[in-house]
Design a protein around this motif. Structure first.
Motif, PDB file in Angstrom:
ATOM      1  N   VAL A 104      -6.225   4.634  -5.626  1.00 34.54           N
ATOM      2  CA  VAL A 104      -4.988   4.182  -6.277  1.00 34.54           C
ATOM      3  C   VAL A 104      -4.974   4.669  -7.716  1.00 34.54           C
ATOM      4  O   VAL A 104      -5.930   4.468  -8.464  1.00 34.54           O
ATOM      5  CB  VAL A 104      -4.881   2.641  -6.257  1.00 34.54           C
ATOM      6  CG1 VAL A 104      -3.596   2.187  -6.938  1.00 34.54           C
ATOM      7  CG2 VAL A 104      -4.941   2.126  -4.829  1.00 34.54           C
ATOM      8  N   GLY A 151       0.408   3.708  -9.124  1.00 35.50           N
ATOM      9  CA  GLY A 151       0.269   2.812  -7.986  1.00 35.50           C
ATOM     10  C   GLY A 151      -0.049   1.394  -8.409  1.00 35.50           C
ATOM     11  O   GLY A 151       0.515   0.431  -7.880  1.00 35.50           O
ATOM     12  N   VAL A 152      -0.941   1.260  -9.376  1.00 35.35           N
ATOM     13  CA  VAL A 152      -1.300  -0.064  -9.887  1.00 35.35           C
ATOM     14  C   VAL A 152      -0.097  -0.723 -10.554  1.00 35.35           C
ATOM     15  O   VAL A 152       0.195  -1.910 -10.327  1.00 35.35           O
ATOM     16  CB  VAL A 152      -2.465   0.034 -10.899  1.00 35.35           C
ATOM     17  CG1 VAL A 152      -2.712  -1.314 -11.561  1.00 35.35           C
ATOM     18  CG2 VAL A 152      -3.724   0.522 -10.206  1.00 35.35           C
ATOM     19  N   ASP A 179       2.392   6.793  -6.853  1.00 32.74           N
ATOM     20  CA  ASP A 179       1.437   7.797  -7.328  1.00 32.74           C
ATOM     21  C   ASP A 179       1.926   9.207  -7.037  1.00 32.74           C
ATOM     22  O   ASP A 179       1.808  10.110  -7.886  1.00 32.74           O
ATOM     23  CB  ASP A 179       0.069   7.590  -6.662  1.00 32.74           C
ATOM     24  CG  ASP A 179      -0.741   6.482  -7.316  1.00 32.74           C
ATOM     25  OD1 ASP A 179      -0.513   6.206  -8.500  1.00 32.74           O
ATOM     26  OD2 ASP A 179      -1.604   5.900  -6.629  1.00 32.74           O
ATOM     27  N   SER A 239       2.443   1.701  -3.446  1.00 34.28           N
ATOM     28  CA  SER A 239       1.461   2.229  -4.380  1.00 34.28           C
ATOM     29  C   SER A 239       1.288   3.740  -4.212  1.00 34.28           C
ATOM     30  O   SER A 239       1.338   4.505  -5.185  1.00 34.28           O
ATOM     31  CB  SER A 239       0.121   1.522  -4.179  1.00 34.28           C
ATOM     32  OG  SER A 239      -0.891   2.111  -4.948  1.00 34.28           O
ATOM     33  N   ASP A 240       1.082   4.176  -2.961  1.00 38.29           N
ATOM     34  CA  ASP A 240       0.881   5.603  -2.692  1.00 38.29           C
ATOM     35  C   ASP A 240       2.126   6.418  -3.042  1.00 38.29           C
ATOM     36  O   ASP A 240       2.023   7.539  -3.566  1.00 38.29           O
ATOM     37  CB  ASP A 240       0.524   5.816  -1.221  1.00 38.29           C
ATOM     38  CG  ASP A 240      -0.867   5.312  -0.881  1.00 38.29           C
ATOM     39  OD1 ASP A 240      -1.681   5.151  -1.816  1.00 38.29           O
ATOM     40  OD2 ASP A 240      -1.143   5.069   0.312  1.00 38.29           O
ATOM     41  N   ASP A 272       0.834  -1.196   0.000  1.00 33.29           N
ATOM     42  CA  ASP A 272       0.000   0.000   0.000  1.00 33.29           C
ATOM     43  C   ASP A 272       0.873   1.252   0.000  1.00 33.29           C
ATOM     44  O   ASP A 272       0.592   2.223  -0.709  1.00 33.29           O
ATOM     45  CB  ASP A 272      -0.929  -0.016   1.216  1.00 33.29           C
ATOM     46  CG  ASP A 272      -1.831   1.208   1.266  1.00 33.29           C
ATOM     47  OD1 ASP A 272      -2.674   1.357   0.375  1.00 33.29           O
ATOM     48  OD2 ASP A 272      -1.676   2.023   2.195  1.00 33.29           O
ATOM     49  N   ALA A 325       3.029  -0.150  -9.969  1.00 36.10           N
ATOM     50  CA  ALA A 325       4.008  -0.492  -8.938  1.00 36.10           C
ATOM     51  C   ALA A 325       3.660  -1.806  -8.248  1.00 36.10           C
ATOM     52  O   ALA A 325       4.532  -2.655  -8.014  1.00 36.10           O
ATOM     53  CB  ALA A 325       4.096   0.633  -7.903  1.00 36.10           C
ATOM     54  N   ILE A 326       2.382  -2.006  -7.931  1.00 36.05           N
ATOM     55  CA  ILE A 326       1.956  -3.237  -7.268  1.00 36.05           C
ATOM     56  C   ILE A 326       2.164  -4.445  -8.186  1.00 36.05           C
ATOM     57  O   ILE A 326       2.679  -5.487  -7.758  1.00 36.05           O
ATOM     58  CB  ILE A 326       0.475  -3.142  -6.849  1.00 36.05           C
ATOM     59  CG1 ILE A 326       0.319  -2.134  -5.709  1.00 36.05           C
ATOM     60  CG2 ILE A 326      -0.045  -4.515  -6.400  1.00 36.05           C
ATOM     61  CD1 ILE A 326      -1.129  -1.876  -5.322  1.00 36.05           C
TER      62      ILE A 326
END
Length: 247
Positions: free
Chosen positions: A106, A110-111, A86, A82-83, A79, A113-114
């Protein structure tokens, strides 16, 4: 110190430790001592899962190990990654970046990165030698949480009242130094020179990432802690694979 251990487990994992402990600066400071070893526990759970499913094939073992890391931690650091992605890739002023990082929604970065985080872990664990994969998963997870403790102890918060402001505590230094020394000795005993090379690389990366965060937002936040933890875990896994092939 027992309260610190309990709080550390509750903070870093989703393990059912249903014991009430005050979530305050004093206990968080003591919890810092246990971070490397809680990280090893998280890695050990994933390593056991890897072993259980390795009789099928490497793909299934690696996938289940990565899933275990997510479930055991509740995706806590992901989390933050992701933040941070962004915010840092938004190309906005400092205050706007901090606002983006606080937003629960998100964004595209962020997406990405995950997805890349999970993919990297899966590919790297899959490529590991079966005889050493469990050890490397455990040590990589421990290294990752050691870097979180380092940020707790030596970082500075860019804003008052945020998660980072509560977590960062100069009194954590003595606990961090002692636990880091113990962890390094244990890691060096288990993986010899490979471990020393990997942890040195990760420390250098973490310091550079901290410096970059200072440049972007003027400090490190709770999200940056999480982002660095995820990146360090990936870097450590890659480092062990490379070190094993070259040394």
């Amino acid at each position: 110190m027992i309260k610190g251990l309990i709080l550390g487990l509750q903070f870093l994992t989703r393990l059912p430790v249903n014991i009430n402990v005050d979530y305050d600066r004093k206990n968080l400071t003591k919890a810092t001592f246990y971070f490397p070893f809680i990280g090893m526990l998280i890695g050990a759970i994933a390593a056991i899962i890897y072993y259980v499913f390795s009789f099928i094939n490497n793909d299934m073992a690696a996938l289940c190990a990565v899933l275990s890391l997510v479930v055991t931690t509740g995706g806590l650091h992901m989390d933050g990654l992701s933040d941070t992605a962004d915010g840092f890739f938004s190309s906005r002023p400092k205050e706007k970046i901090l606002e983006i990082m606080k937003d629960s929604r998100v964004g595209a970065f962020g997406v990405i990165a995950i997805v890349m985080d999970l993919l990297f872990k899966y590919v790297v664990i899959k490529s590991m030698d079966k005889n050493m994969a469990m050890v490397y998963i455990i040590l990589s997870s421990g290294i990752s949480r050691t870097m979180v403790a380092m940020f707790f102890s030596f970082g500075k918060s860019p804003r008052k009242g945020g998660m980072g402001d509560m977590l960062i505590n100069k009194d954590s230094k003595k606990y961090f130094i002692v636990s880091a020394i113990i962890f390094i000795l244990v890691g060096a005993f288990i993986a010899k020179y490979n471990f020393l090379i990997v942890i040195l690389t990760v420390i250098i990366f973490s310091l550079l990432f901290m410096r970059y965060s200072y440049k972007i937002i003027g400090g490190v936040t709770g999200d940056v802690f999480g982002a660095n933890a995820e990146l360090c875990e990936i870097l450590a896994l890659i480092g062990f694979v490379v070190a094993q092939k070259w040394i």
